[in-house]
Design a protein around this motif. Structure first.
Motif, PDB file in Angstrom:
ATOM      1  N   GLU A  35       5.828   0.063  -3.184  1.00 23.31           N
ATOM      2  CA  GLU A  35       6.019   0.726  -4.574  1.00 23.31           C
ATOM      3  C   GLU A  35       5.014   0.069  -5.533  1.00 23.31           C
ATOM      4  OE1 GLU A  35       7.855   2.215  -7.851  1.00 23.31           O
ATOM      5  OE2 GLU A  35       8.624   2.406  -5.995  1.00 23.31           O
ATOM      6  N   PRO A  36       4.182   0.796  -6.092  1.00 21.10           N
ATOM      7  CA  PRO A  36       2.966   0.403  -7.121  1.00 21.10           C
ATOM      8  C   PRO A  36       3.966  -0.728  -8.062  1.00 21.10           C
ATOM      9  CG  PRO A  36       3.029   2.653  -6.927  1.00 21.10           C
ATOM     10  CD  PRO A  36       4.193   2.421  -6.308  1.00 21.10           C
ATOM     11  N   VAL A  37       2.884  -1.557  -8.619  1.00 18.73           N
ATOM     12  CA  VAL A  37       3.460  -2.834  -9.569  1.00 18.73           C
ATOM     13  C   VAL A  37       3.577  -1.979 -10.755  1.00 18.73           C
ATOM     14  CG1 VAL A  37       2.782  -4.891 -10.881  1.00 18.73           C
ATOM     15  CG2 VAL A  37       2.341  -4.717  -8.374  1.00 18.73           C
ATOM     16  N   ILE A  38       2.803  -1.136 -11.115  1.00 20.68           N
ATOM     17  CA  ILE A  38       2.599  -0.380 -12.345  1.00 20.68           C
ATOM     18  C   ILE A  38       2.755   1.137 -11.933  1.00 20.68           C
ATOM     19  CG2 ILE A  38       1.440   0.235 -14.425  1.00 20.68           C
ATOM     20  CD1 ILE A  38       0.225  -2.469 -14.252  1.00 20.68           C
ATOM     21  N   ARG A  39       3.748   1.789 -12.690  1.00 17.58           N
ATOM     22  CA  ARG A  39       3.981   3.341 -12.454  1.00 17.58           C
ATOM     23  C   ARG A  39       4.275   3.881 -13.598  1.00 17.58           C
ATOM     24  NH1 ARG A  39       7.467   7.076  -9.343  1.00 17.58           N
ATOM     25  NH2 ARG A  39       8.863   5.077  -8.877  1.00 17.58           N
ATOM     26  N   ALA A  40       3.291   4.683 -14.246  1.00 20.86           N
ATOM     27  CA  ALA A  40       3.736   5.493 -15.476  1.00 20.86           C
ATOM     28  C   ALA A  40       3.861   6.989 -15.075  1.00 20.86           C
ATOM     29  CB  ALA A  40       2.609   5.229 -16.463  1.00 20.86           C
ATOM     30  N   ILE A  41       4.685   7.731 -15.400  1.00 23.18           N
ATOM     31  CA  ILE A  41       4.943   8.966 -15.149  1.00 23.18           C
ATOM     32  C   ILE A  41       5.195  10.027 -16.218  1.00 23.18           C
ATOM     33  CG2 ILE A  41       6.360  10.626 -13.771  1.00 23.18           C
ATOM     34  CD1 ILE A  41       7.450   8.162 -12.077  1.00 23.18           C
ATOM     35  N   ASN A  42       4.197  11.030 -16.266  1.00 27.50           N
ATOM     36  CA  ASN A  42       4.390  11.932 -17.445  1.00 27.50           C
ATOM     37  C   ASN A  42       4.577  11.490 -18.841  1.00 27.50           C
ATOM     38  OD1 ASN A  42       4.205  14.673 -18.195  1.00 27.50           O
ATOM     39  ND2 ASN A  42       6.400  14.744 -18.110  1.00 27.50           N
ATOM     40  N   LEU A  43       3.797  10.235 -19.371  1.00 28.40           N
ATOM     41  CA  LEU A  43       3.984   9.801 -20.530  1.00 28.40           C
ATOM     42  C   LEU A  43       3.468  10.736 -21.695  1.00 28.40           C
ATOM     43  CD1 LEU A  43       2.929   6.088 -19.969  1.00 28.40           C
ATOM     44  CD2 LEU A  43       5.096   6.990 -19.736  1.00 28.40           C
ATOM     45  N   HIS A  44       4.378  10.680 -22.827  1.00 23.30           N
ATOM     46  CA  HIS A  44       4.090  11.521 -24.178  1.00 23.30           C
ATOM     47  C   HIS A  44       4.318  10.608 -25.167  1.00 23.30           C
ATOM     48  CE1 HIS A  44       3.855  15.710 -22.120  1.00 23.30           C
ATOM     49  NE2 HIS A  44       4.599  15.270 -21.232  1.00 23.30           N
ATOM     50  N   LYS A  45       3.377  10.718 -26.209  1.00 22.63           N
ATOM     51  CA  LYS A  45       3.726   9.789 -27.418  1.00 22.63           C
ATOM     52  C   LYS A  45       2.850  10.633 -28.350  1.00 22.63           C
ATOM     53  CE  LYS A  45       5.263   6.446 -29.420  1.00 22.63           C
ATOM     54  NZ  LYS A  45       6.745   6.412 -29.529  1.00 22.63           N
ATOM     55  N   THR A  46       3.549  10.779 -29.625  1.00 23.54           N
ATOM     56  CA  THR A  46       3.185  11.466 -30.756  1.00 23.54           C
ATOM     57  C   THR A  46       3.317  10.646 -31.976  1.00 23.54           C
ATOM     58  OG1 THR A  46       3.453  13.804 -29.979  1.00 23.54           O
ATOM     59  CG2 THR A  46       3.163  13.644 -32.172  1.00 23.54           C
ATOM     60  N   PHE A  47       2.091  10.515 -32.772  1.00 25.40           N
ATOM     61  CA  PHE A  47       2.287   9.879 -34.150  1.00 25.40           C
ATOM     62  C   PHE A  47       1.757  10.898 -35.185  1.00 25.40           C
ATOM     63  CE2 PHE A  47       0.974   6.650 -30.856  1.00 25.40           C
ATOM     64  CZ  PHE A  47       1.942   5.595 -31.299  1.00 25.40           C
ATOM     65  N   ASN A  48       2.533  10.793 -36.305  1.00 25.35           N
ATOM     66  CA  ASN A  48       2.570  11.844 -37.279  1.00 25.35           C
ATOM     67  C   ASN A  48       1.720  13.306 -36.830  1.00 25.35           C
ATOM     68  OD1 ASN A  48       3.119   9.733 -39.248  1.00 25.35           O
ATOM     69  ND2 ASN A  48       1.252   8.853 -38.843  1.00 25.35           N
ATOM     70  N   GLY A  49       2.472  13.786 -35.921  1.00 31.78           N
ATOM     71  CA  GLY A  49       2.212  15.265 -35.518  1.00 31.78           C
ATOM     72  C   GLY A  49       0.818  14.950 -34.551  1.00 31.78           C
ATOM     73  N   GLN A  50       0.274  13.955 -34.344  1.00 31.94           N
ATOM     74  CA  GLN A  50      -0.955  13.715 -33.384  1.00 31.94           C
ATOM     75  C   GLN A  50      -0.502  13.391 -32.022  1.00 31.94           C
ATOM     76  OE1 GLN A  50      -4.075  14.411 -34.131  1.00 31.94           O
ATOM     77  NE2 GLN A  50      -4.561  14.132 -31.836  1.00 31.94           N
ATOM     78  N   LYS A  51      -0.700  14.345 -31.048  1.00 29.59           N
ATOM     79  CA  LYS A  51      -0.619  13.972 -29.777  1.00 29.59           C
ATOM     80  C   LYS A  51      -1.497  13.029 -29.089  1.00 29.59           C
ATOM     81  CE  LYS A  51       2.351  15.516 -26.330  1.00 29.59           C
ATOM     82  NZ  LYS A  51       4.095  15.520 -26.483  1.00 29.59           N
ATOM     83  N   VAL A  52      -0.993  11.720 -28.762  1.00 32.27           N
ATOM     84  CA  VAL A  52      -1.936  10.763 -28.255  1.00 32.27           C
ATOM     85  C   VAL A  52      -1.867  10.646 -26.729  1.00 32.27           C
ATOM     86  CG1 VAL A  52      -2.315   8.267 -28.312  1.00 32.27           C
ATOM     87  CG2 VAL A  52      -1.718   9.363 -30.350  1.00 32.27           C
ATOM     88  N   LEU A  53      -0.672  10.462 -26.151  1.00 33.95           N
ATOM     89  CA  LEU A  53      -0.471  10.667 -24.781  1.00 33.95           C
ATOM     90  C   LEU A  53       0.288  11.904 -24.625  1.00 33.95           C
ATOM     91  CD1 LEU A  53       0.893   6.949 -23.917  1.00 33.95           C
ATOM     92  CD2 LEU A  53      -1.480   7.879 -23.574  1.00 33.95           C
ATOM     93  N   ASN A  54      -0.250  12.665 -23.489  1.00 32.17           N
ATOM     94  CA  ASN A  54       0.116  14.018 -23.167  1.00 32.17           C
ATOM     95  C   ASN A  54       0.449  14.226 -21.687  1.00 32.17           C
ATOM     96  OD1 ASN A  54       0.901  16.691 -24.094  1.00 32.17           O
ATOM     97  ND2 ASN A  54      -1.314  17.442 -23.963  1.00 32.17           N
ATOM     98  N   GLY A  55       1.363  13.581 -20.955  1.00 34.01           N
ATOM     99  CA  GLY A  55       1.457  13.987 -19.762  1.00 34.01           C
ATOM    100  C   GLY A  55       0.898  12.632 -19.106  1.00 34.01           C
ATOM    101  N   PHE A  56       0.466  11.602 -19.478  1.00 31.93           N
ATOM    102  CA  PHE A  56      -0.499  10.465 -18.844  1.00 31.93           C
ATOM    103  C   PHE A  56       0.486  10.121 -17.608  1.00 31.93           C
ATOM    104  CE2 PHE A  56      -1.940   6.168 -18.166  1.00 31.93           C
ATOM    105  CZ  PHE A  56      -3.335   6.656 -18.066  1.00 31.93           C
ATOM    106  N   THR A  57      -0.406   9.875 -16.561  1.00 24.75           N
ATOM    107  CA  THR A  57       0.543   9.568 -15.388  1.00 24.75           C
ATOM    108  C   THR A  57      -0.731   8.503 -14.574  1.00 24.75           C
ATOM    109  OG1 THR A  57       1.836  11.216 -14.936  1.00 24.75           O
ATOM    110  CG2 THR A  57       1.361   9.982 -12.931  1.00 24.75           C
ATOM    111  N   LEU A  58      -0.129   7.252 -14.080  1.00 20.10           N
ATOM    112  CA  LEU A  58      -1.041   6.402 -13.680  1.00 20.10           C
ATOM    113  C   LEU A  58      -0.173   5.418 -12.798  1.00 20.10           C
ATOM    114  CD1 LEU A  58      -3.761   5.149 -13.282  1.00 20.10           C
ATOM    115  CD2 LEU A  58      -3.400   3.828 -15.270  1.00 20.10           C
ATOM    116  N   SER A  59      -0.652   5.147 -11.610  1.00 21.80           N
ATOM    117  CA  SER A  59      -0.143   3.919 -10.827  1.00 21.80           C
ATOM    118  C   SER A  59      -1.094   2.980 -10.171  1.00 21.80           C
ATOM    119  CB  SER A  59       0.439   4.503  -9.406  1.00 21.80           C
ATOM    120  OG  SER A  59       1.617   5.497  -9.451  1.00 21.80           O
TER     121      SER A  59
END
Length: 253
Positions: free
Chosen positions: A2-26
């Motif tokens: 198992e990876p120590v860090i695993r981010a799956i399909n992250l999405h984050k929007t600020f004031n209508g601005q898409k910053v993370l749009n499906g970010f994935t990383l292990s």
């Protein structure tokens, strides 16, 4: 494993601005991963998600197999003890000596005896070449010394994971290389798992095992340093070599 860090399909929007749009990383145990990309594209936002300072609008984050996105503050406080965080400006308190700055998490979080605090602080400051500056104040330190002090403060808690948020920003080329050299030496010795946000290209590639490039909120490229330098991906090629022609030109002008 198992990876120590695993981010799956992250999405984050600020004031209508898409910053993370499906970010994935292990990131595997003992691996140091660099994250590169344009300024303001979401690199520091991703680090804040890893320690629970921000929650994604969508997606999951696992630390050592534990999903953290729905944890409460008490649960997150336990997870955060696994992390050390190196800020781009050092984030030292001007009113405290170097010793007291590095000792702060030992006193406030672990509540150690003062004898143990002193032993650990002196040890970490010596590791980064600041053994003679223990009682100096931040105003008496150079920019490079402040960054090394921030590194010592991150290490003093014996973290399993260290996050570096542009640790060489604003430093001259020689001092920047010195900071990267310290990180490389400490990583080889301690084998922590790390994420390094940097614009120090290609120098930072000498100390990492993987490189991820954020583009339009996604990990557009995840490669070894050697492979990403071969420029098989047009976005990576343009960014690394600072070319004006290419797919990300429109994002700058």
């Amino acid at each position: 494993m198992e990876p120590v860090i695993r981010a799956i399909n992250l999405h984050k929007t600020f004031n209508g601005q898409k910053v993370l749009n499906g970010f994935t990383l292990s990131v595997r145990k003992g691996q140091l991963c660099a994250i590169i990309g344009q300024s303001g594209i979401g690199k520091s936002v991703f680090l804040k998600h890893l320690v629970g300072l921000m929650k994604p609008d969508q997606g999951q984050i696992f630390i050592n197999g534990q999903e953290i996105t729905n944890m409460n503050n008490k649960e997150l406080s336990v997870i955060r003890r696994k992390f050390g965080y190196v800020f781009q400006n050092g984030a030292l308190l001007d009113s405290r000596t170097l010793f007291d700055n590095v000792a702060l998490p030992l006193r406030e979080v672990l509540r150690l005896k003062e004898s143990e605090v002193r032993e650990r602080v002196v040890n970490e400051l010596e590791k980064v070449g600041l053994g003679d500056a223990i009682w100096k104040y931040p105003s008496e330190l150079s920019g490079g010394m402040i960054r090394r002090a921030g590194l010592a403060r991150a290490l003093v808690m014996n973290p399993e994971i260290i996050l570096f948020d542009e640790p060489t920003t604003g430093l001259d080329p020689i001092i920047s290389r010195t900071i990267l050299k310290h990180i490389r030496q400490l990583h080889r010795k301690l084998r922590f798992t790390g994420v390094l946000i940097t614009h120090q290209i290609p120098q930072a590639f000498d100390i990492v095992q993987r490189v991820a490039m954020i583009y339009k909120g996604k990990a557009a490229v995840i490669e070894t340093p050697d492979n990403i330098m071969q420029c098989t991906h047009p976005v990576a090629c343009q960014f690394i070599h600072g070319r004006l022609d290419g797919p990300i030109k429109e994002d700058y002008f």
